[in-house]
Design a protein around this motif. Structure first.
Motif, PDB file in Angstrom:
ATOM      1  N   GLY B  30       0.782  -1.234   0.000  1.00 39.16           N
ATOM      2  CA  GLY B  30       0.000   0.000   0.000  1.00 39.16           C
ATOM      3  C   GLY B  30       0.809   1.276   0.000  1.00 39.16           C
ATOM      4  O   GLY B  30       0.257   2.361   0.124  1.00 39.16           O
ATOM      5  N   SER B 187      -5.512   0.767  -3.840  1.00 41.44           N
ATOM      6  CA  SER B 187      -4.381   0.301  -3.033  1.00 41.44           C
ATOM      7  C   SER B 187      -3.371  -0.523  -3.827  1.00 41.44           C
ATOM      8  O   SER B 187      -2.997  -1.621  -3.444  1.00 41.44           O
ATOM      9  CB  SER B 187      -4.859  -0.460  -1.798  1.00 41.44           C
ATOM     10  N   THR B 189       0.313  -1.022  -4.835  1.00 41.88           N
ATOM     11  CA  THR B 189       1.628  -0.653  -4.307  1.00 41.88           C
ATOM     12  C   THR B 189       2.520  -0.248  -5.478  1.00 41.88           C
ATOM     13  O   THR B 189       2.424  -0.825  -6.551  1.00 41.88           O
ATOM     14  CB  THR B 189       2.235  -1.849  -3.568  1.00 41.88           C
TER      15      THR B 189
END
Ligand SMILES: Nc1ncnc2c1ncn2[C@@H]1O[C@H](COP(=O)(O)OP(=O)(O)OP(=O)(O)O)[C@@H](O)[C@H]1O
Ligand SMILES: Nc1ncnc2c1ncn2[C@@H]1O[C@H](COP(=O)(O)OP(=O)(O)OP(=O)(O)O)[C@@H](O)[C@H]1O
Ligand SMILES: [Mg+2]
Ligand SMILES: [Mg+2]
Lengths: 358, 255, 250
Positions: B30, B187, B189
């Motif tokens: 995240g 979310s 990454t």
């Protein structure tokens, strides 16, 4: 590892970069020059053949490895060289004139082939040159008054400065001399701007143009030079086989020539020599093998092309840089001996990059 | 450990050349992690090693607790790691839309059309050019296409190699916003390699600095922004006196 | 020195460049800015004759170059770099730069094949010229590296170096700073100064980095959607409302 301290730009232009090279090439020269003293006549003949293949290979390498143009029709250039040479000798030309005539005519045909080939690359060019080879094969079979058609054509005996070229030793030295000259000329080409223009065309036509390089004339030049070398090899080849007929110059011959530059290692003249040794001596190797393996295996039809193919495939998978690439690794191993890391030549996965355009 | 991706003592070679000299780093789930470094520091190589385009000689790469360092790139992609490679690498002979669909090659779900609309929403110009062959796009348009193609994978981790390369300032802002939005809303990454250090440090949470194949600094982006070295070498902030001196080749000599 | 008069080109339906005119004065650094897809690279391709103009004309040194063949452009004194680099990937940096010297060759194929003394003299001359460029752009450590193995930023600089080896009168740089970090970009701006002042080369540069543009250029042209917005000093152009809207954002 050898580090050469350079004090003049000339050192980068020289053919031999340092004394180590001079020593090893000197040793090689002694080896090939003394070969007639200790080598069996039959193998001397085979070695002459290797030299002839190498000359043709230089021609093909300049086209394929340095200009990036594929040809599946080089057997045709070999044939044109061979027949022209035999014809000229037959019409009474002296040997030097005939061989120069043969190479020049082949180079000229190369220019003509280049005209339609200019717009093609890759597979299309391969097909076009293949078509050219088929046409030449047809001409050879049907132009009976000159080529003797299927019956073929006897290559007249020739002599040079009173030396009989049918003697294996004399012929061996002739081939060696021609190969040396060819190598020198090719090396000269590659270290001068004409050769660099070829390389530029191979790697990026757009930027070659922006550097002021004329693409069409560079390709034409590459074809001419390539055909010229192959024609020269053809003329020597004529003497080697003694009797010319169309089935000596088939598609298989073209493929063998292409194999030679790929197996040897694309993009290096060393590769040509390695490839020529490979192509020239493999049939002998296979023949020797035949004697030792059980007849049941030795008699399998088509075993020879089969082994050729297998070796090619193995090379493409395990050593795309060819025999020369392998040789360099072995050399590095000894040079760095205790320090050599096995990983040095661990092959990275390689993915072809897409065309980069803008 | 909650790191999504973890590199431990990675060493990667190009033949005899050691490009990555044992680096360890973590990409927490995240977060946006940025990787800075001069030319030839090895940033691209790190991303290629993660995505499986290259194999490290030593070290481990763990993704969600699973070691992935010897896997092939297609396997890595299936795990949800999308790579925007250096130099775009779009498929030149495919149309823009087909390029985008290639990004979703491994997906079986029925929402590809929806994601296509999403990408067109981010980059309206791509929709205009949907039927154009990718080789005819301008440099910046190709860059957008490469980013869009990676998005089509619906990745959980994106490896972005200089996404702002060749983009106009306005679009650099937009890209930065898109990265932040994807990170916040979906979310995703991010592992971001950038020459535009200002942008990268502004949006990043965590930063690593590489020099010659090693990590020489790691910190939160906020603190990196205030470090003098970073300001001087990566943000181009320095007083005029220093600049005048550097005119005469007073450059980093330890390069 | 270079004048483009109403040049236009379209691809299929897209009008990539619409009737653009501009003049570049001898000795200046002229920048072209604009959003992605504005037609900047296309203008370079028109000047360097990779594309044909639909209409309009380009004159260089009072010579109409609208119809000269592509390879003749270099001989006239125009050198360029490419946005995503177009180097000879399988060769070394040195060889790439030597290829850049091609237009200065005085030998022919026959001489090359025999490597006559004149060829050697020329090779040494080329090498000296190349080394000067290498020194100027600090590429010494990459001299014998193969292009395919170089990081992106170095390739960009090698391309500039190769263009300089042509000893051009006009240099076209397509986004020279992309892939360079701010420090390297600053070096670039110094080099641009050297190129302009010491070598006396006129430069046209496509750039997105406004810092570099305002630092290095004398005049700036802004384009959008293939059409000209304005030409002026960096400060003027940067504050032009249309430029702010289309290019800089906010
Ligand atoms: N194919 C290759 N073969 C050999 N060496 C390579 C190869 N690719 C990269 N290298 C070397 O590895 C090092 C790291 O390169 P890398 O491309 O990862 O740098 P980078 O940090 O991405 O630089 P840039 O910001 O310019 O893209 C460089 O020193 C480069 O010379
Ligand atoms: N050969 C071509 N065929 C079709 N369309 C093209 C071609 N070349 C360029 N275009 C189109 O023309 C427009 C202008 O392209 P150009 O490459 O000049 O943009 P640019 O200003 O250089 O943008 P960037 O900053 O992204 O590089 C783009 O929309 C592009 O898609
Ligand atoms: Mg990189
Ligand atoms: Mg462009």
């Amino acid at each position: 590892m050898r580090f050469v301290r350079k004090t003049h730009y000339n050192q980068d232009i020289q053919l031999f970069k340092h004394n180590g090279q001079r020593f090893w090439y000197g040793l090689l020269a002694v080896f090939v020059l003394s070969a007639p003293l200790w080598l069996d006549r039959f193998y001397l003949g085979e070695l002459s053949l290797v030299f002839i293949y190498a000359i043709a290979g230089i021609g093909l390498m300049l086209l394929v490895g340095y200009t990036g143009l594929v040809s599946l029709g080089h057997a045709a250039f070999l044939a044109i060289g061979a027949y022209t040479h035999a014809y000229l000798l037959g019409s009474g030309w002296p040997f030097p004139a005939a061989i120069i005539g043969a190479a020049s005519l082949t180079a000229f045909v190369g220019i003509i082939v280049a005209i339609p080939a200019l717009r093609m690359t890759g597979i299309y060019l391969a097909i076009a040159t293949l078509a050219f080879a088929v046409i030449v094969e047809q001409v050879l079979t049907h132009w009976q008054s000159v080529t003797g058609g299927y019956r073929g054509m006897l290559v007249p005996d020739a002599e040079l400065f009173g030396l009989d070229l049918t003697t294996p030793v004399i012929f061996y030295f002739l081939c060696l001399l021609m190969l040396t000259i060819s190598l020198l000329v090719a090396l000269n080409l590659l270290r001068s701007s004409s050769g660099r223009a070829m390389v530029a065309v191979r790697d990026s036509e757009v930027s070659a143009q922006s550097m002021g390089i004329h693409i069409a004339s560079t390709k034409r030049m590459a074809f001419a030079i390539s055909a010229g070398f192959t024609g020269l090899a053809g003329a020597l080849f004529a003497h080697k086989i003694g009797y010319l007929s169309p089935d000596a110059f088939t598609l298989l011959t073209s493929i063998q020539l292409l194999l030679m530059v790929v197996v040897g290692g694309l993009g290096s003249l060393h590769g040509v020599i390695f490839g020529a040794i490979f192509i020239g001596l493999l049939p002998q190797g296979i023949a020797l093998l035949r004697d030792v393996v059980p007849p049941a295996i030795a008699q399998i039809p088509g075993i020879e092309p089969g082994i050729f193919g297998l070796i090619l495939v193995l090379f493409l998978i395990y050593e795309p840089l060819g025999m020369y690439g392998r040789w360099q690794k072995i050399r590095l191993f000894f040079e760095e001996f205790p320090l050599y890391r096995k990983a040095t030549y661990k092959r990275q996965k390689s993915y072809l990059r897409t065309e980069r355009l803008r | 450990m909650s790191a999504l991706l973890e590199l431990r003592n990675i060493e990667t070679y190009y033949g005899p050349i050691m490009a990555i000299r044992g680096i360890s780093m973590e990409v927490p789930e995240g977060k946006i992690v940025t990787l800075l470094g001069a030319n030839g520091a090895g940033k691209t190589t790190v991303l290629k090693t993660i995505s499986g385009a290259m194999d490290p000689l030593r070290g481990t790469i763990t993704y969600r607790g699973e070691e992935i360092q010897t896997r092939d790139p297609d396997w890595v992609a299936r795990k949800g790691i999308a790579h925007v490679p250096e130099g775009r690498e779009v498929f030149p002979f495919l149309s823009v839309e087909d390029n985008l669909r290639m990004g979703a090659f491994t997906r079986k779900d029925g929402e590809i059309g929806k994601d296509l609309t999403l990408v067109y929403g981010y980059f309206p110009i791509l929709e205009e050019l949907a039927k154009t062959q990718a080789e005819y796009l301008s440099g910046g348009q190709q860059q957008m296409l490469a980013i869009g193609r990676a998005l089509m994978l619906r990745p959980q981790l994106m490896l972005l190699d200089e996404p702002s390369l060749g983009l106009a300032p306005k679009l650099v802002h937009e890209i930065a916003e898109i990265i932040v939005r994807l990170n916040k809303e979906q979310s995703v990454t991010m592992l971001l390699v950038e020459q535009n250090a200002k942008m990268a440090l502004d949006i990043g949470d965590l930063g690593y600095v590489m020099e010659m194949g090693r990590i020489v600094m790691e910190d939160s982006c906020e603190r990196l922004r205030n470090a003098t070295d970073i300001q001087e070498f990566y943000l181009g902030m320095k007083d005029e006196g220093v600049r005048g001196r550097r005119r005469w080749k007073q450059r980093k000599t330890w390069r | 020195m270079l004048a483009a008069d109403n040049i236009a080109v379209s691809f299929g339906g897209i009008k990539a460049v619409k009737d653009v005119s501009f003049n570049v004065e001898r000795g200046e650094v002229f920048s072209i800015i604009g959003p992605n897809g504005a037609g900047k690279t296309t203008i370079f391709n028109l000047i360097s004759r990779i594309y044909d103009v639909d209409h309009g004309s380009v004159t260089f040194d009072d010579k109409d170059i609208t119809n000269v063949p592509t390879h003749a452009i270099a001989e006239l004194g125009i050198a360029r770099t490419f946005q995503n680099t177009e180097l000879f990937e399988r060769e070394t940096v040195l060889k790439n730069l030597l290829i850049g010297c091609h237009i200065h060759r005085k030998t022919n194929l026959l001489k090359d094949l025999l490597f006559l003394p004149s060829v050697r003299v020329q090779e040494l001359e080329f090498r000296r010229a190349v080394e000067e460029v290498i020194d100027l752009l600090d590429l010494q450590s990459y001299r014998d590296k193969v292009i395919g193995n170089l990081p992106y930023g170095v390739r960009k600089m090698v391309e500039v170096a190769r263009a300089l080896c042509l000893k051009p009168k006009l240099l076209l740089l397509d986004e020279p700073s992309s892939g360079l970090n701010p420090e390297e970009t600053e070096d670039l701006s110094f080099w641009l100064e050297d190129i302009k002042e010491d070598l006396g080369i006129t430069v046209i540069m496509v750039e997105h980095d406004m810092n570099l543009v305002s630092r290095a250029s004398d005049r700036v042209m802004a384009l959008t959607d293939g059409a000209l917005i304005t030409i002026g000093t960096p400060a003027e152009v940067q504050n032009h409302p249309e430029v702010l809207r289309a290019f800089l954002g906010d």
